[in-house]
Design a protein around this motif. Sequence first.
Motif, mmCIF file in Angstrom:
data_model
loop_
_atom_site.group_PDB
_atom_site.id
_atom_site.type_symbol
_atom_site.label_atom_id
_atom_site.label_comp_id
_atom_site.label_asym_id
_atom_site.label_seq_id
_atom_site.Cartn_x
_atom_site.Cartn_y
_atom_site.Cartn_z
ATOM 1 N N ARG A 34 0.831 -1.206 0.000
ATOM 2 C CA ARG A 34 0.000 0.000 0.000
ATOM 3 C C ARG A 34 0.866 1.255 0.000
ATOM 4 O O ARG A 34 0.598 2.218 -0.720
ATOM 5 C CB ARG A 34 -0.903 0.013 1.233
ATOM 6 N N GLY A 37 2.142 2.482 -3.212
ATOM 7 C CA GLY A 37 1.125 2.927 -4.153
ATOM 8 C C GLY A 37 0.418 1.828 -4.911
ATOM 9 O O GLY A 37 -0.135 2.075 -6.000
ATOM 10 N N ASP A 39 -2.282 -0.439 -6.424
ATOM 11 C CA ASP A 39 -3.710 -0.239 -6.712
ATOM 12 C C ASP A 39 -4.535 -1.420 -6.230
ATOM 13 O O ASP A 39 -5.692 -1.261 -5.846
ATOM 14 C CB ASP A 39 -3.916 -0.063 -8.217
ATOM 15 N N ALA A 40 -3.934 -2.609 -6.277
ATOM 16 C CA ALA A 40 -4.648 -3.816 -5.880
ATOM 17 C C ALA A 40 -3.662 -4.829 -5.305
ATOM 18 O O ALA A 40 -2.476 -4.833 -5.643
ATOM 19 C CB ALA A 40 -5.390 -4.434 -7.061
ATOM 20 N N VAL A 62 -7.067 0.654 -1.371
ATOM 21 C CA VAL A 62 -6.435 -0.479 -2.050
ATOM 22 C C VAL A 62 -7.490 -1.561 -2.251
ATOM 23 O O VAL A 62 -8.145 -1.992 -1.302
ATOM 24 C CB VAL A 62 -5.264 -1.049 -1.227
ATOM 25 N N ARG A 63 -7.654 -2.014 -3.489
ATOM 26 C CA ARG A 63 -8.597 -3.094 -3.746
ATOM 27 C C ARG A 63 -7.904 -4.429 -3.463
ATOM 28 O O ARG A 63 -6.832 -4.708 -3.996
ATOM 29 C CB ARG A 63 -9.080 -3.054 -5.193
ATOM 30 N N LEU A 93 -9.339 -3.066 -12.849
ATOM 31 C CA LEU A 93 -8.650 -1.793 -12.658
ATOM 32 C C LEU A 93 -8.773 -0.899 -13.889
ATOM 33 O O LEU A 93 -9.009 0.310 -13.778
ATOM 34 C CB LEU A 93 -7.177 -2.031 -12.327
ATOM 35 N N LYS A 94 -8.621 -1.479 -15.054
ATOM 36 C CA LYS A 94 -8.677 -0.686 -16.278
ATOM 37 C C LYS A 94 -10.091 -0.172 -16.559
ATOM 38 O O LYS A 94 -10.257 0.876 -17.180
ATOM 39 C CB LYS A 94 -8.150 -1.500 -17.452
ATOM 40 N N ASN A 97 -10.560 2.604 -13.291
ATOM 41 C CA ASN A 97 -9.570 3.653 -13.031
ATOM 42 C C ASN A 97 -8.948 4.085 -14.351
ATOM 43 O O ASN A 97 -8.664 3.260 -15.208
ATOM 44 C CB ASN A 97 -8.458 3.129 -12.114
ATOM 45 N N LYS A 99 -5.760 5.301 -15.398
ATOM 46 C CA LYS A 99 -4.355 5.538 -15.097
ATOM 47 C C LYS A 99 -3.495 4.973 -16.219
ATOM 48 O O LYS A 99 -3.919 4.068 -16.945
ATOM 49 C CB LYS A 99 -3.967 4.868 -13.771
ATOM 50 N N TYR A 102 -0.611 0.617 -13.557
ATOM 51 C CA TYR A 102 -1.224 -0.004 -12.387
ATOM 52 C C TYR A 102 -0.207 -0.891 -11.696
ATOM 53 O O TYR A 102 0.574 -1.589 -12.337
ATOM 54 C CB TYR A 102 -2.440 -0.841 -12.796
#
Length: 381
Positions: A34, A37, A39-40, A62-63, A93-94, A97, A99, A102
């Motif tokens: 976490r 950074g 994301d999951a 955080v997933r 995620l895509k 989010n 970004k 990832y």
Amino acid sequence: MENLGLNLIITKIGGIMILHLRPSPIAASMYQLRDVGADAIILHGPSGCSFRTARLLELDGVRVFTTGMDENDFIFGGSEKLDYTVKYVIDYLKRNNKKKKYIIGIVGTCPSMIIGEDLHLPCKKYSDDSVIIVPVEVHSGMGDNTIGAIKAMEACLRAGLIDEKEFERQKYILQKATEVERKRGMAKNKYLKPTNEDDLEKVIEVFKNLKKGVRVLCVLNAKKETGYLFAHPLIEINRYMERRGIEVINIANLDPNVGLKKIREDAKNILREYRKRKINIDYITGGLDEYPITGEKVVDIVKKVGGDLVVVSGVPHAVPIEEVSKGRITVGISDGPRLYYPIKEMYHYSIIELDAHAKVLGRRTLVKSRFGEVLRFISND
């Protein structure tokens, strides 16, 4: 000892058999991911593994996913479930989010590591310019929770998320954190009895009897995001003393230029909370992740500036306060019902803030403390 059937709850730490539950290396690795950074995070194991940690981390954005390994997978392997979960998480995620890149952590658990699951296969298959996969081979039988954090840092180094210098710094402070707990904290005895006792009422009486001319030192020596809560009693002490014309010196491990991404952001946020209340930090001892090594600096500052009352909030047992306790009153504020007695051995008074960690996750502003609220109430009388 061999016949007691206690193998599942005994952890050997520094030659001592610890008979109370200790934090898991799995959980520690998840928190480190976490902080860089992620994301999951995918837990490759049963759906109930590290359930509380997973739920708390989701409060921080955080997933957390699980491959849901079952008894069949313990025998025949769970690589298909891992592959499916990685593909699902990337797609999730895509879709949710926007970004360019990832970061996905894959964290081992006891069963997946015991049967030798290869957590690195998804890296070769799914890593590209938009996805960084960080496999952490960790399980709860490794010993100290900090081992899991170091394993996560090793994985982040391999993935290019941190450099060698930061890795060595992280490794050093994590090892020092273990040392603090072994010598002065919750791993110093075989069993530490939890208690609801603390000295809040006694400390309030001490504050009421302070006269003009004394000097109070407010020390924040907090662990990471717990600073959002442990800064609060110190801020309220500043307010209380200002109204009584009593001098306060503020010392804090809030260097915003030290640590992983989230650590630096948390330091900036807490500094902002001090500034909002027009409270100046007189001495910065280090970063929010450096609490195990900033204690000596705190002692040096106390020796330099003097003071009649020293309040250390966060991880007070990391400060060798006994070196400067003669001739002054000392108060330690920390988290957890097992820490009252260890802190009481070093400080004149010990105050416990229950569930501090759970209260701060997902927060980016100050979190009210029990002690701070009581102090504010009596100051308004």
